[in-house]
Every structure is written in C-alpha cells, then in structure tokens.
Design a protein around this motif. Structure first.
Motif, PDB file in Angstrom:
ATOM      1  N   PHE A  21     -18.760  94.214  38.751  1.00 40.16           N
ATOM      2  CA  PHE A  21     -18.199  93.640  39.936  1.00 40.16           C
ATOM      3  C   PHE A  21     -17.490  94.952  40.617  1.00 40.16           C
ATOM      4  CE2 PHE A  21     -18.032  90.338  37.506  1.00 40.16           C
ATOM      5  CZ  PHE A  21     -18.627  89.054  38.122  1.00 40.16           C
ATOM      6  N   ALA A  22     -16.902  94.620  41.998  1.00 42.43           N
ATOM      7  CA  ALA A  22     -16.485  95.796  42.509  1.00 42.43           C
ATOM      8  C   ALA A  22     -15.345  94.883  42.665  1.00 42.43           C
ATOM      9  CB  ALA A  22     -16.751  96.923  43.360  1.00 42.43           C
ATOM     10  N   VAL A  23     -14.073  95.852  43.476  1.00 42.27           N
ATOM     11  CA  VAL A  23     -12.847  94.853  43.912  1.00 42.27           C
ATOM     12  C   VAL A  23     -11.833  96.004  44.415  1.00 42.27           C
ATOM     13  CG1 VAL A  23     -13.273  92.827  43.147  1.00 42.27           C
ATOM     14  CG2 VAL A  23     -10.769  94.239  41.709  1.00 42.27           C
ATOM     15  N   ASN A  24     -10.817  96.193  45.211  1.00 39.46           N
ATOM     16  CA  ASN A  24     -10.101  97.275  45.581  1.00 39.46           C
ATOM     17  C   ASN A  24      -8.899  96.987  44.271  1.00 39.46           C
ATOM     18  OD1 ASN A  24      -7.781  98.103  46.876  1.00 39.46           O
ATOM     19  ND2 ASN A  24      -9.019  98.250  48.561  1.00 39.46           N
ATOM     20  N   GLN A  40      -2.086  86.644  47.871  1.00 40.45           N
ATOM     21  CA  GLN A  40      -3.187  87.408  48.590  1.00 40.45           C
ATOM     22  C   GLN A  40      -4.531  87.868  48.165  1.00 40.45           C
ATOM     23  OE1 GLN A  40      -3.599  87.367  52.195  1.00 40.45           O
ATOM     24  NE2 GLN A  40      -1.400  85.976  51.676  1.00 40.45           N
ATOM     25  N   PRO A  41      -5.900  87.539  48.655  1.00 42.30           N
ATOM     26  CA  PRO A  41      -6.713  88.639  47.338  1.00 42.30           C
ATOM     27  C   PRO A  41      -6.842  89.863  47.494  1.00 42.30           C
ATOM     28  CG  PRO A  41      -7.385  87.854  50.273  1.00 42.30           C
ATOM     29  CD  PRO A  41      -5.773  87.122  50.048  1.00 42.30           C
ATOM     30  N   VAL A  42      -7.868  90.309  47.096  1.00 42.78           N
ATOM     31  CA  VAL A  42      -8.257  91.328  46.867  1.00 42.78           C
ATOM     32  C   VAL A  42      -9.567  91.546  47.668  1.00 42.78           C
ATOM     33  CG1 VAL A  42      -6.695  93.120  45.543  1.00 42.78           C
ATOM     34  CG2 VAL A  42      -8.957  92.108  44.752  1.00 42.78           C
ATOM     35  N   ALA A  43     -10.187  92.619  48.505  1.00 45.74           N
ATOM     36  CA  ALA A  43     -11.032  92.044  48.809  1.00 45.74           C
ATOM     37  C   ALA A  43     -12.734  92.879  47.825  1.00 45.74           C
ATOM     38  CB  ALA A  43     -11.376  94.192  49.456  1.00 45.74           C
ATOM     39  N   THR A  44     -13.766  92.348  48.064  1.00 43.27           N
ATOM     40  CA  THR A  44     -14.524  92.483  46.865  1.00 43.27           C
ATOM     41  C   THR A  44     -15.705  93.438  47.443  1.00 43.27           C
ATOM     42  OG1 THR A  44     -16.058  90.795  47.177  1.00 43.27           O
ATOM     43  CG2 THR A  44     -13.595  90.686  45.915  1.00 43.27           C
ATOM     44  N   TYR A  45     -16.659  94.082  46.727  1.00 47.18           N
ATOM     45  CA  TYR A  45     -17.395  94.836  47.244  1.00 47.18           C
ATOM     46  C   TYR A  45     -18.897  95.018  46.347  1.00 47.18           C
ATOM     47  CZ  TYR A  45     -13.173  97.370  49.122  1.00 47.18           C
ATOM     48  OH  TYR A  45     -12.293  97.839  49.706  1.00 47.18           O
ATOM     49  N   LYS A  76     -19.364  93.681  51.932  1.00 49.47           N
ATOM     50  CA  LYS A  76     -17.615  92.999  51.704  1.00 49.47           C
ATOM     51  C   LYS A  76     -18.640  91.828  50.929  1.00 49.47           C
ATOM     52  CE  LYS A  76     -13.698  95.002  53.096  1.00 49.47           C
ATOM     53  NZ  LYS A  76     -14.249  96.275  54.177  1.00 49.47           N
ATOM     54  N   THR A  77     -18.245  91.306  50.066  1.00 47.89           N
ATOM     55  CA  THR A  77     -18.831  89.925  49.147  1.00 47.89           C
ATOM     56  C   THR A  77     -17.976  89.093  49.039  1.00 47.89           C
ATOM     57  OG1 THR A  77     -17.667  90.058  46.814  1.00 47.89           O
ATOM     58  CG2 THR A  77     -20.443  91.180  47.455  1.00 47.89           C
ATOM     59  N   SER A  78     -16.170  88.760  49.721  1.00 43.99           N
ATOM     60  CA  SER A  78     -15.369  87.546  50.723  1.00 43.99           C
ATOM     61  C   SER A  78     -15.192  87.616  51.711  1.00 43.99           C
ATOM     62  CB  SER A  78     -14.489  87.422  49.363  1.00 43.99           C
ATOM     63  OG  SER A  78     -13.388  88.904  49.325  1.00 43.99           O
TER      64      SER A  78
END
Length: 108
Positions: free
Chosen positions: A39-42, A85-90, A106-108
């Motif tokens: 996975f990739a997230v901020n 708050q969420p973090v961005a996903t990539y 982005k996935t979300s």
C-alpha cells in the motif's frame, strides 16, 4: 512510466508488516507491506505531523508512533483518536520486483 507511476523501491526494501518512507515530488509517502499486500499512504499523520513510516504495521493498519492513532491502509481512514482526519492513499503497481506509486491515482 505512464499514469504518473514512479518507481520508488524494490519489494525487498519493504519489511514484512512494515513501512518504508520515500518522497515523490516533495510529497512524503509511506510504502507499506501488510498481510502480503503493498500500500502507499501519505507519510504524515493527520493529527501530529510526524512520519507514519516510523510506526507499527499490523493487520492492514499503520499506527502513528507518537500518539497511537491508527489508519486503514486501504482507505486512509483514521480508525481511532486522537486523529480524526484520514491520510491520502495512492495507487500502487508491482512489476517484477519493482514498486511504483502514483500520486495521481488516489485510492480514497
């Protein structure tokens, strides 16, 4: 690579149930392996602005090392306080042993 995907590391660079911090165009990204998926997230916690890649990874989540907020690796959603708050996903692509991430996908 097309679609904005950039090679960020090799699969072997990411620990099992762990994270690797990388930077794409001045954006900090945590590349995370959990339960056999990547996975990739901020990489910045939405609560305390510290690197999530330094936290614990378990069962599809990453935990901020500072205050214990957990984030879902698929959606980026904050699972528990103090983060709300969420973090961005990539987007992530695996080609052979190479891991690619796209900030545009982005996935979300």
């Amino acid at each position: 690579m097309s679609d904005g995907f950039v090679k960020v590391c090799s699969l072997g660079d990411i620990p099992d149930e762990g994270a690797l911090g990388v930077e794409i165009d001045d954006t900090p990204v945590a590349v995370v392996r959990s339960e056999g998926e990547v996975f990739a997230v901020n990489d910045i916690c939405s609560h305390a602005e510290v690197n999530l890649s330094e936290g614990e990874v378990e069962e599809g989540t990453i935990e901020c090392w500072l205050h214990g907020s957990c984030f879902d690796l698929r959606s980026g959603a904050a699972i528990n306080p103090p983060a709300t708050q969420p973090v961005a996903t990539y987007g992530v692509k695996i080609e052979g042993d190479d891991v690619y991430v796209s900030l545009d996908q982005k996935t979300s």
